[in-house]
Scaffold this active site. Structure first.
Site, short mmCIF file in Angstrom:
data_model
loop_
_atom_site.label_atom_id
_atom_site.label_comp_id
_atom_site.label_asym_id
_atom_site.label_seq_id
_atom_site.Cartn_x
_atom_site.Cartn_y
_atom_site.Cartn_z
N CYS A 1 -6.48 1.57 -15.16
CA CYS A 1 -5.50 2.13 -14.22
C CYS A 1 -4.20 1.33 -14.31
O CYS A 1 -4.22 0.10 -14.23
CB CYS A 1 -6.07 2.06 -12.81
N CYS B 1 -3.79 -0.70 -10.86
CA CYS B 1 -4.68 -1.74 -10.35
C CYS B 1 -5.62 -2.33 -11.40
O CYS B 1 -6.48 -3.14 -11.07
CB CYS B 1 -5.50 -1.20 -9.17
N CYS C 1 -8.04 7.33 -9.19
CA CYS C 1 -8.68 6.02 -9.30
C CYS C 1 -9.44 5.71 -8.01
O CYS C 1 -8.87 5.81 -6.92
CB CYS C 1 -7.61 4.97 -9.57
N CYS D 1 -7.69 2.37 -6.17
CA CYS D 1 -6.38 2.39 -5.51
C CYS D 1 -5.94 3.79 -5.09
O CYS D 1 -4.91 3.93 -4.44
CB CYS D 1 -5.32 1.76 -6.41
N CYS E 1 -8.41 15.50 -18.41
CA CYS E 1 -7.03 15.62 -18.89
C CYS E 1 -6.17 14.66 -18.08
O CYS E 1 -5.88 14.92 -16.91
CB CYS E 1 -6.59 17.07 -18.71
ZN ZN Z 1 -6.15 2.20 -9.67
#
Ligand code: ZN
Length: 131
Positions: A47, A50, A95, A98, A119
């Site tokens: 990510c 984060c 995610c 976060c 995607c």
């Molecule tokens: Zn994240």
């Protein structure tokens, strides 16, 4: 709600304009614009907000859509929701750490594996090549 929670102003200060638009505003980058689109080396996609590992390079495939595509996520590090932004329901992915928006999952992925096509916006990810 999420293990990592920050104010809108904090995210805006930490992320690039492109990352902020995708991750925090559920935006979509232009197809074929991400440098990650054509990367197929081994490694991990984390990510961009984060650093949570979200996708593995070995499960990336060329969907021809212009966005980085994977046939599976890393465990429960990705969560799902339904959005109706285009007038019909799509399975939105974010995610789990976060809450940052990543992209959408569709059922037209590789039949020989999971059948799923995750995607994902390249702007939501950072690629960490395997040493
Ligand atoms: Zn994240």
């Amino acid at each position: 709600m999420y293990p990592i929670t920050k104010s809108d102003a904090e995210w805006k200060a930490e992320l690039s304009d492109e990352q902020y638009y995708v991750l925090r505003k559920a935006g979509t980058e232009r197809p074929f614009s991400s440098p990650l689109n054509k990367i197929y080396e081994p490694g991990t996609y984390v990510c961009a907000a984060c650093n949570t590992p979200l996708f593995e390079g070995k499960y990336k495939f060329d969907s021809g859509t212009g966005w980085p595509s994977f046939d599976r996520t890393i465990g429960d590090n990705v969560e799902y929701d339904v959005d109706y932004n285009l007038g019909y329901g799509r399975n939105e992915e974010h995610c789990a750490t976060c809450g940052g928006h990543l992209g959408h999952v569709f059922d037209d992925g590789p039949r020989e594996t999971t059948g799923k096509r995750h995607c994902i916006n390249g702007d939501a990810l950072i690629f960490e090549p395997k040493e």
